[in-house]
Design a protein around this motif. Structure first.
Motif, mmCIF file in Angstrom:
data_model
loop_
_atom_site.group_PDB
_atom_site.id
_atom_site.type_symbol
_atom_site.label_atom_id
_atom_site.label_comp_id
_atom_site.label_asym_id
_atom_site.label_seq_id
_atom_site.Cartn_x
_atom_site.Cartn_y
_atom_site.Cartn_z
ATOM 1 N N GLY A 1 55.838 -130.151 -97.956
ATOM 2 C CA GLY A 1 56.595 -129.261 -97.103
ATOM 3 C C GLY A 1 55.879 -127.973 -96.809
ATOM 4 O O GLY A 1 54.951 -127.580 -97.497
ATOM 5 N N SER A 2 56.347 -127.310 -95.762
ATOM 6 C CA SER A 2 55.851 -125.986 -95.419
ATOM 7 C C SER A 2 56.995 -125.216 -94.810
ATOM 8 O O SER A 2 57.920 -125.792 -94.253
ATOM 9 C CB SER A 2 54.687 -126.076 -94.430
ATOM 10 O OG SER A 2 55.091 -126.680 -93.229
ATOM 11 N N THR A 3 56.962 -123.929 -94.910
ATOM 12 C CA THR A 3 58.041 -123.111 -94.386
ATOM 13 C C THR A 3 58.119 -123.234 -92.885
ATOM 14 O O THR A 3 57.128 -123.175 -92.182
ATOM 15 C CB THR A 3 57.811 -121.632 -94.757
ATOM 16 O OG1 THR A 3 57.767 -121.537 -96.181
ATOM 17 C CG2 THR A 3 58.923 -120.772 -94.217
ATOM 18 N N ALA A 4 59.331 -123.407 -92.362
ATOM 19 C CA ALA A 4 59.520 -123.542 -90.928
ATOM 20 C C ALA A 4 60.115 -122.285 -90.324
ATOM 21 O O ALA A 4 60.360 -122.225 -89.141
ATOM 22 C CB ALA A 4 60.416 -124.743 -90.626
ATOM 23 N N GLY A 5 60.387 -121.287 -91.132
ATOM 24 C CA GLY A 5 60.864 -120.023 -90.599
ATOM 25 C C GLY A 5 62.351 -119.955 -90.398
ATOM 26 O O GLY A 5 62.839 -119.214 -89.562
ATOM 27 N N GLY A 6 63.130 -120.745 -91.148
ATOM 28 C CA GLY A 6 64.572 -120.691 -91.012
ATOM 29 C C GLY A 6 65.110 -119.313 -91.372
ATOM 30 O O GLY A 6 64.587 -118.635 -92.249
ATOM 31 N N ASP A 7 66.199 -118.913 -90.682
ATOM 32 C CA ASP A 7 66.742 -117.575 -90.922
ATOM 33 C C ASP A 7 67.727 -117.535 -92.088
ATOM 34 O O ASP A 7 68.113 -116.472 -92.545
ATOM 35 C CB ASP A 7 67.421 -117.046 -89.661
ATOM 36 C CG ASP A 7 68.471 -117.987 -89.110
ATOM 37 O OD1 ASP A 7 68.987 -118.829 -89.883
ATOM 38 O OD2 ASP A 7 68.788 -117.881 -87.920
ATOM 39 N N LYS B 1 70.707 -118.002 -92.054
ATOM 40 C CA LYS B 1 72.044 -117.611 -91.615
ATOM 41 C C LYS B 1 72.682 -118.671 -90.716
ATOM 42 O O LYS B 1 73.811 -118.503 -90.274
ATOM 43 C CB LYS B 1 71.970 -116.281 -90.863
ATOM 44 C CG LYS B 1 71.469 -115.125 -91.727
ATOM 45 C CD LYS B 1 71.382 -113.845 -90.913
ATOM 46 C CE LYS B 1 70.844 -112.697 -91.767
ATOM 47 N NZ LYS B 1 70.713 -111.438 -90.989
ATOM 48 N N SER B 2 71.953 -119.724 -90.429
ATOM 49 C CA SER B 2 72.474 -120.826 -89.628
ATOM 50 C C SER B 2 72.491 -122.082 -90.478
ATOM 51 O O SER B 2 71.935 -122.120 -91.582
ATOM 52 C CB SER B 2 71.594 -121.044 -88.400
ATOM 53 O OG SER B 2 70.307 -121.503 -88.793
ATOM 54 N N VAL B 3 73.124 -123.127 -89.964
ATOM 55 C CA VAL B 3 73.115 -124.408 -90.668
ATOM 56 C C VAL B 3 71.683 -124.861 -90.901
ATOM 57 O O VAL B 3 71.285 -125.219 -92.020
ATOM 58 C CB VAL B 3 73.892 -125.468 -89.861
ATOM 59 C CG1 VAL B 3 73.681 -126.849 -90.461
ATOM 60 C CG2 VAL B 3 75.377 -125.131 -89.815
ATOM 61 N N ALA B 4 70.859 -124.837 -89.847
ATOM 62 C CA ALA B 4 69.472 -125.295 -89.963
ATOM 63 C C ALA B 4 68.671 -124.457 -90.942
ATOM 64 O O ALA B 4 67.750 -124.962 -91.593
ATOM 65 C CB ALA B 4 68.796 -125.280 -88.594
ATOM 66 N N GLY B 5 69.014 -123.172 -91.057
ATOM 67 C CA GLY B 5 68.271 -122.284 -91.944
ATOM 68 C C GLY B 5 68.316 -122.696 -93.404
ATOM 69 O O GLY B 5 67.455 -122.299 -94.189
ATOM 70 N N LEU C 1 58.930 -128.092 -83.370
ATOM 71 C CA LEU C 1 59.588 -126.921 -83.966
ATOM 72 C C LEU C 1 59.774 -125.790 -82.963
ATOM 73 O O LEU C 1 60.837 -125.161 -82.913
ATOM 74 C CB LEU C 1 58.782 -126.431 -85.166
ATOM 75 C CG LEU C 1 58.708 -127.366 -86.380
ATOM 76 C CD1 LEU C 1 57.905 -126.702 -87.498
ATOM 77 C CD2 LEU C 1 60.102 -127.743 -86.869
ATOM 78 N N SER C 2 58.738 -125.530 -82.160
ATOM 79 C CA SER C 2 58.847 -124.426 -81.197
ATOM 80 C C SER C 2 59.877 -124.739 -80.126
ATOM 81 O O SER C 2 60.617 -123.853 -79.669
ATOM 82 C CB SER C 2 57.485 -124.138 -80.558
ATOM 83 O OG SER C 2 57.013 -125.259 -79.827
ATOM 84 N N GLY C 3 59.953 -126.007 -79.706
ATOM 85 C CA GLY C 3 60.938 -126.394 -78.705
ATOM 86 C C GLY C 3 62.360 -126.291 -79.221
ATOM 87 O O GLY C 3 63.264 -125.842 -78.504
ATOM 88 N N LEU C 4 62.569 -126.699 -80.456
ATOM 89 C CA LEU C 4 63.899 -126.582 -81.054
ATOM 90 C C LEU C 4 64.363 -125.127 -81.089
ATOM 91 O O LEU C 4 65.521 -124.813 -80.812
ATOM 92 C CB LEU C 4 63.894 -127.158 -82.472
ATOM 93 C CG LEU C 4 63.842 -128.679 -82.580
ATOM 94 C CD1 LEU C 4 63.511 -129.101 -84.008
ATOM 95 C CD2 LEU C 4 65.161 -129.295 -82.135
ATOM 96 N N LYS C 5 63.429 -124.227 -81.423
ATOM 97 C CA LYS C 5 63.783 -122.806 -81.488
ATOM 98 C C LYS C 5 64.006 -122.229 -80.094
ATOM 99 O O LYS C 5 64.984 -121.496 -79.861
ATOM 100 C CB LYS C 5 62.673 -122.030 -82.197
ATOM 101 C CG LYS C 5 62.995 -120.568 -82.411
ATOM 102 C CD LYS C 5 61.925 -119.870 -83.244
ATOM 103 C CE LYS C 5 62.290 -118.422 -83.504
ATOM 104 N NZ LYS C 5 61.270 -117.740 -84.351
ATOM 105 N N LYS C 6 63.138 -122.574 -79.153
ATOM 106 C CA LYS C 6 63.232 -122.013 -77.801
ATOM 107 C C LYS C 6 64.451 -122.532 -77.047
ATOM 108 O O LYS C 6 65.168 -121.758 -76.395
ATOM 109 C CB LYS C 6 61.960 -122.335 -77.017
ATOM 110 C CG LYS C 6 61.952 -121.800 -75.600
ATOM 111 C CD LYS C 6 60.635 -122.128 -74.899
ATOM 112 C CE LYS C 6 60.630 -121.598 -73.463
ATOM 113 N NZ LYS C 6 59.340 -121.928 -72.772
ATOM 114 N N GLY D 1 67.658 -122.539 -80.213
ATOM 115 C CA GLY D 1 67.790 -121.476 -81.197
ATOM 116 C C GLY D 1 67.855 -121.984 -82.622
ATOM 117 O O GLY D 1 68.449 -121.349 -83.488
ATOM 118 N N VAL D 2 67.234 -123.137 -82.865
ATOM 119 C CA VAL D 2 67.299 -123.787 -84.172
ATOM 120 C C VAL D 2 65.992 -123.587 -84.934
ATOM 121 O O VAL D 2 64.916 -123.948 -84.442
ATOM 122 C CB VAL D 2 67.574 -125.296 -84.016
ATOM 123 C CG1 VAL D 2 67.410 -126.023 -85.351
ATOM 124 C CG2 VAL D 2 68.976 -125.518 -83.450
ATOM 125 N N SER D 3 66.060 -123.000 -86.121
ATOM 126 C CA SER D 3 64.910 -122.844 -87.008
ATOM 127 C C SER D 3 65.297 -123.359 -88.386
ATOM 128 O O SER D 3 66.286 -122.899 -88.969
ATOM 129 C CB SER D 3 64.491 -121.370 -87.113
ATOM 130 O OG SER D 3 64.043 -120.870 -85.870
#
Length: 310
Positions: A25-31, A33-37, A54-59, A62-64
């Motif tokens: 694993g590697s950190t994906a940058g989840g916040d 504060k969300s379910v995905a985080g 990953l970038s598309g999901l966030k853009k 708004g999922v990280s």
């Protein structure tokens, strides 16, 4: 598109053990504060850099995610990790038999992060004669998504030989009759390192061989980053592909969505040394998938729900 390699029995168990022991694993940058985080996403390594990864999901949504595990392209590592709770969310594919057999929930994609992914032959332009193109076009004209699901189930679920499954499909659709339409053609048919790609390579290669072509198969080459340079350099001449993910590989700014517009844009974006032959109606799309338990726990129906507060 795009995709998966299937392990069975002891091999799959060993892979799962190694994954659990050493982690990838590697950190994906989840916040956080969300379910995905608070969740772990598992997918192929290339999902970290793909425009619809990953970038598309966030853009787009708004999922990280809290973290990312580099596994395989929707294959046994991802499926087993999802089943065993080593990941919470997986990137697998819509024709994978595990979606039905393991009761996974495919999250809806209302914003079309994942483009249309029709199966299409990609070939070295100089190696495909008009006769060979007609043979391949005939395969594409017959192949449907339902066919792809059934063929995958025969190979994966019933453990049948993929070449035998491909030959039976060709015969059933009137494409296995010996002829000379591709006579004089010599080419190497390659595949990515997942079972559906291997199966499609057999379909293309056997159809051409039945029509007089001299065919060599070079299967399980690896990811797109490995086999596309081989296609350009001449170590392989033909490979099964998927329209949407291939378009994004050639043109990271592509915005087409419908099957026809994606296919048209792909033909324009492909390098001049390569040719994109007729697309089939068969489609195998990327999917963001969770277990039924996870879907119930977090009230997940679409990808966007992952951005909600837990």
């Amino acid at each position: 598109m795009k995709r998966r390699a299937f392990l069975t029995g002891a091999a799959a168990a060993l892979a799962a053990t190694v994954l659990a022991a050493c982690g990838s694993g590697s950190t994906a940058g989840g916040d956080g504060k969300s379910v995905a985080g608070g969740l772990i996403l598992g997918a192929a390594p290339e999902f970290k850099t793909r425009i619809d990864g990953l970038s598309g999901l966030k853009k787009v949504y708004g999922v990280s995610f809290g973290s990312f595990k580099a596994l395989d392209a929707g294959g046994p590592l991802t499926v087993n990790a999802l089943k065993n709770g080593q990941i919470d969310v997986g990137n697998i594919f819509t024709t994978d038999p595990s979606v039905e057999t393991d009761h996974f929930v495919v999250l809806k994609d209302p914003k079309h992060l994942f483009l249309a992914q029709n199966v299409v032959p990609l070939a070295a332009r100089k190696k495909v004669t008009p006769g060979a193109a007609k043979v391949l076009d005939a395969v594409s004209a017959k192949l449907t998504t339902d066919d792809l699901v059934r063929l995958n189930e025969q190979v994966v679920g019933e453990k049948k030989d993929p070449d035998a499954v491909a030959r039976a499909w060709l015969k059933a659709h009137g494409l296995g009759t010996p002829g000379k339409q591709a006579a004089g053609v010599e080419l190497t048919v390659g595949s990515a390192n997942f079972q559906e790609s291997v199966l499609l390579a057999h379909l293309y290669g056997d159809a051409l061989s039945d029509q007089g072509a001299k065919v060599t198969k070079k299967l399980n080459i690896g990811s797109r980053e490995t086999y596309l340079p081989g296609l350009k350099q001449g170590s392989i001449d033909l490979v099964p592909e998927y329209t949407g993910v291939l378009l994004q590989y050639f043109d990271k700014k592509a915005h087409a969505e419908t099957p026809d517009s994606v296919y048209s844009a792909l033909r324009k974006a492909a390098p001049s040394s390569l040719t994109v032959l007729a697309r089939s109606s068969a489609e195998d799309k990327d999917a963001i998938v969770v277990t039924a338990e996870t879907a119930r726990k977090y009230h997940l129906d679409s990808i966007g729900d992952l951005a909600a507060k837990p």
